[in-house]
Scaffold this active site. Structure first.
Site, PDB file in Angstrom:
ATOM      1  N   THR A 140       0.815  -1.207   0.000  1.00  0.00           N
ATOM      2  CA  THR A 140       0.000   0.000   0.000  1.00  0.00           C
ATOM      3  C   THR A 140       0.848   1.255   0.000  1.00  0.00           C
ATOM      4  O   THR A 140       0.648   2.162  -0.820  1.00  0.00           O
ATOM      5  CB  THR A 140      -0.939  -0.004   1.219  1.00  0.00           C
ATOM      6  N   ALA A 141       1.816   1.342   0.898  1.00  0.00           N
ATOM      7  CA  ALA A 141       2.650   2.542   0.999  1.00  0.00           C
ATOM      8  C   ALA A 141       3.829   2.505   0.032  1.00  0.00           C
ATOM      9  O   ALA A 141       4.168   3.522  -0.584  1.00  0.00           O
ATOM     10  CB  ALA A 141       3.161   2.698   2.430  1.00  0.00           C
TER      11      ALA A 141
ATOM     12  N   GLU B 299       9.420  -6.860  -3.639  1.00  0.00           N
ATOM     13  CA  GLU B 299       8.139  -7.348  -3.133  1.00  0.00           C
ATOM     14  C   GLU B 299       8.200  -8.869  -2.991  1.00  0.00           C
ATOM     15  O   GLU B 299       8.592  -9.579  -3.921  1.00  0.00           O
ATOM     16  CB  GLU B 299       7.003  -6.955  -4.077  1.00  0.00           C
TER      17      GLU B 299
ATOM     18  N   HIS C 207     -10.980   2.978   9.302  1.00  0.00           N
ATOM     19  CA  HIS C 207     -10.246   1.942   8.591  1.00  0.00           C
ATOM     20  C   HIS C 207      -8.969   2.600   8.059  1.00  0.00           C
ATOM     21  O   HIS C 207      -8.947   3.795   7.746  1.00  0.00           O
ATOM     22  CB  HIS C 207     -11.100   1.370   7.462  1.00  0.00           C
TER      23      HIS C 207
ATOM     24  N   ASN D 141      -8.084  -6.037   1.372  1.00  0.00           N
ATOM     25  CA  ASN D 141      -9.024  -5.447   2.321  1.00  0.00           C
ATOM     26  C   ASN D 141     -10.448  -5.374   1.760  1.00  0.00           C
ATOM     27  O   ASN D 141     -10.713  -5.799   0.641  1.00  0.00           O
ATOM     28  CB  ASN D 141      -8.532  -4.069   2.783  1.00  0.00           C
ATOM     29  N   PHE D 142     -11.342  -4.809   2.555  1.00  0.00           N
ATOM     30  CA  PHE D 142     -12.762  -4.766   2.182  1.00  0.00           C
ATOM     31  C   PHE D 142     -13.136  -3.456   1.512  1.00  0.00           C
ATOM     32  O   PHE D 142     -14.300  -3.124   1.391  1.00  0.00           O
ATOM     33  CB  PHE D 142     -13.637  -5.020   3.412  1.00  0.00           C
TER      34      PHE D 142
ATOM     35  N   TRP E 176      -8.038  -6.252  11.807  1.00  0.00           N
ATOM     36  CA  TRP E 176      -6.890  -6.220  10.890  1.00  0.00           C
ATOM     37  C   TRP E 176      -6.368  -4.800  10.634  1.00  0.00           C
ATOM     38  O   TRP E 176      -6.019  -4.452   9.518  1.00  0.00           O
ATOM     39  CB  TRP E 176      -7.231  -6.915   9.559  1.00  0.00           C
ATOM     40  N   HIS E 177      -6.290  -4.007  11.712  1.00  0.00           N
ATOM     41  CA  HIS E 177      -5.813  -2.632  11.589  1.00  0.00           C
ATOM     42  C   HIS E 177      -4.649  -2.359  12.545  1.00  0.00           C
ATOM     43  O   HIS E 177      -4.719  -1.440  13.371  1.00  0.00           O
ATOM     44  CB  HIS E 177      -6.944  -1.641  11.875  1.00  0.00           C
TER      45      HIS E 177
ATOM     46  N   ALA F 238       1.897   2.002   8.086  1.00  0.00           N
ATOM     47  CA  ALA F 238       1.044   2.232   9.258  1.00  0.00           C
ATOM     48  C   ALA F 238       1.785   2.083  10.572  1.00  0.00           C
ATOM     49  O   ALA F 238       1.306   2.546  11.613  1.00  0.00           O
ATOM     50  CB  ALA F 238      -0.157   1.281   9.228  1.00  0.00           C
TER      51      ALA F 238
ATOM     52  N   VAL G 179      12.856  -9.948   1.756  1.00  0.00           N
ATOM     53  CA  VAL G 179      13.969  -9.232   2.394  1.00  0.00           C
ATOM     54  C   VAL G 179      14.233  -9.818   3.773  1.00  0.00           C
ATOM     55  O   VAL G 179      13.308 -10.034   4.568  1.00  0.00           O
ATOM     56  CB  VAL G 179      13.654  -7.734   2.491  1.00  0.00           C
TER      57      VAL G 179
END
Length: 608
Positions: free
Chosen positions: A25-26, A46, A586, A104-105, A540-541, A576, A245
């Site tokens: 995401t980031a 990745e 969220h 995610n949703f 899941w946060h 995050a 990694v």
């Protein structure tokens, strides 16, 4: 879409300016923004595959959840949680290009202005609401809803608070579950007002959520197809998938540790790759602290126990873990209602739904859970109930910690903060309730999610197990309902559960509800408490494991306000994990904004 291929041996020969650990995401945001400068060579490592346009479980909105536990999921688990009766919980994290934004949703919302201002209050300059709002807007292209359903489905927004030219496509859905039309009037009847500007700094109230869905394709919009795919042909942007990694390579130069490169494994072979400017760690709240510790950055006791040479002794690495927790109460509903679960149990309905989606981008496969409300405790917990909980919290938290003082202030002072989130939708969302599919009954789920937890846990590497194929085990210990202050969360969740029942017993929503199916209607208050312990799971946060230190610097955090790792030059964390306090929302929209801001700071520092 085929991802440009590069071999590991060719990747490591590149002369990179920046290396980004994690194409999630980031990480993909930072990669896209840095590579806008053609003079900068950017590499992304990745661990997962690309899967761009190759997996319907990622792309089709209503298939959310199908990827959990599969090949695109790291399939982490917590340690046994004593506060949950010794249960371990699955902790899904994305192991695929796009990271968890692929799993995610698709809920797209923001925290309260006070959430981000609290980060700034801790001494993290530049991280208040006003500072972040431009980056929230920069990340998205918001598509205004069609006028014909705008009023019917309560699709409100503030045009000054949303972006109209960013990579991520965000929109209101065009179709909704049958229960959604009952959601707003039910909450309104309970004194919860409709929030017509829920992206503008207060999410308190009832509203219909925006989703990270492209209305043109009716498909998921996420980091891979929004930030990477349009830029994949850039000659200065190089992506290596399947690269796990193991550590950041640090050199000692003039008495300082300097991040110079990355050690990774690809197809069983080990490689090293180097960058001349910076290493950016965007592996998420679980693996960013893991990689720091494996690199020798962390608490000395943790590293020594795991057999890792201590280079930077910072016991804050992996600590300060905060997560949203939730329960799922199940109700039997009117059996004539069309239920999102139906295609899962009926092959003919499944085929019909897929045909409708493929031919006209319509039907049940476009429907997402969008009935949301956030409410303060004071809306349904009396002062007589809240006062002793607040007093108990004040006596147990560390009042010398400014972060804990903010947690206490959120609880003790009536504030317009969304302390509990409720979501209702048709279908069975519980991982604990398994009905008989042959009985013809249909169900609806009421989710209750705690937004500002007092429970704080940790994520740390462990000594390698004998015979293990992994170099280090990982202990994910959120300490749900335990620790010095976790019991406060349990008290709050118990009282808030009653409001969840009140919502479902209020008209017009109650008109479609037959009875409570799980827990059993006959459950006493004491047994209901047992049920909460037995069924609480994560939303899941996770945040906070590489938090910004603010005024305390390295004494209280892992990175400074420009996300530079304390004690190491040329190393930042962008995900995050840098959030010092949990937010009422969220996470994905906030993570995209964090990454946009981080990329801007990196480019600013480059020109100094």
């Amino acid at each position: 879409m085929t991802t440009p291929h590069i071999s590991a041996s060719d990747f490591v020969k590149k002369s990179f300016d920046f290396l980004i650990i994690g194409g999630g995401t980031a990480g993909l945001v930072v990669a896209a923004r840095l590579s806008e400068n053609p003079n900068l060579i950017v590499g992304v490592l990745e661990a997962g595959s690309a899967s761009l346009g190759e997996d319907a479980n990622i792309d089709i909105p209503a298939y959310y959840g199908n990827t959990l536990g599969g090949k695109h999921d790291w399939q982490f688990e917590t340690t046994p949680q004593s506060g949950l009766g010794g249960r371990t919980l699955a902790w899904p994290r994305g192991k695929v290009l796009g990271g968890t934004s692929a799993l995610n949703f698709m809920t797209w919302n923001r925290g309260a202005q006070k959430d981000y201002d609290a980060w700034k209050e801790l001494g993290n300059e530049g991280w208040g609401w006003d500072d972040l709002l431009p980056f929230f807007k920069k990340s998205e292209t918001f598509h205004p809803p069609d006028e014909d359903i705008q009023k019917e489905a309560k699709l409100y927004y503030d045009p000054d608070a949303v972006g109209f030219s960013g990579p991520l496509q965000t929109s209101y859905m065009r179709e909704y579950s049958a229960s959604h039309a009952l959601w707003h009037p039910t909450l309104n009847a309970l004194g919860v007002q409709t929030n017509e500007a829920h992206l503008s700094g207060s999410n308190v109230g009832v509203w219909t959520t925006v989703c990270s869905v492209d209305p043109q394709t009716c498909g998921r919009s996420y980091a891979a197809n929004a930030y990477y795919q349009p830029n994949a042909s850039r000659s200065n942007l190089h992506l290596l998938t399947g690269a796990e990694v193991k550590k950041v390579l640090l050199n000692r130069e003039d008495g300082e540790w300097v991040a110079k490169g990355v050690h990774f494994v690809h197809d069983g072979d080990e490689f090293e790759v180097f960058a001349s400017r910076e290493i950016i760690l965007s592996a998420g709240s679980v693996q960013s602290p893991q990689i720091l510790e494996l690199s020798g950055i962390g608490g000395a006791a943790v590293l020594e126990r795991a057999g890792v040479l201590v280079k930077v002794d910072n016991p804050n690495v992996g600590e300060n873990l905060q997560d949203h927790i939730m329960t799922a109460m199940i109700f039997e509903v009117d059996p004539t209602l069309q239920n999102p679960d139906d295609p899962n149990t009926d092959p003919e309905l499944a085929a019909s739904a897929l045909n409708g989606y493929s031919s006209s981008k319509s039907g049940s496969l476009t429907i997402l859970p969008c009935s949301i409300c956030y409410v303060p405790f004071t809306h349904f917990v009396t002062p007589e109930i809240l006062s002793p909980i607040t007093s108990q919290a004040a006596s147990t938290i560390d009042t010398f910690s400014e972060a804990d003082s903010i947690r206490l202030r959120r609880l003790s002072h009536p504030q317009n903060l969304g302390q509990i989130e409720y979501i209702f939708d048709l279908g069975n969302w519980s991982t604990s309730f398994q009905p008989d599919p042959s009985d013809g009954r249909k169900y609806g789920t009421m989710l209750q999610i705690l937004q500002y937890p007092f429970s704080k846990g940790s994520i740390h590497i462990q000594p390698p197990e004998t015979g293990s194929t992994s170099p280090h085990n990982l202990a994910i210990d959120p300490q749900y309902y335990t620790g010095r202050t976790g019991h406060i969360d349990f008290e709050i969740m118990t009282h808030c559960q009653r409001f969840a029942e009140k919502i479902c017993s209020t008209k017009p929503l109650s008109n479609i509800i037959r009875s409570r199916a799980f827990p059993a209607p006959s459950l006493s208050d004491d047994k209901l408490k047992d049920w909460i312990l037995e069924t609480t799971i994560t939303d899941w946060h996770p945040v906070g494991t590489c938090a910004m230190g603010g005024k305390g610097g390295m004494k209280t955090g892992v990175v400074d306000e420009r996300l530079r790792v304390y004690g190491v030059k040329g190393l930042r964390v962008v995900d995050a994990s840098i959030m010092p306090l949990q937010i009422s929302a969220h996470l994905q929209a906030t993570v995209f904004a964090i990454a946009e801001k981080a990329a801007c700071m990196i480019l600013e520092d480059l020109n100094r």
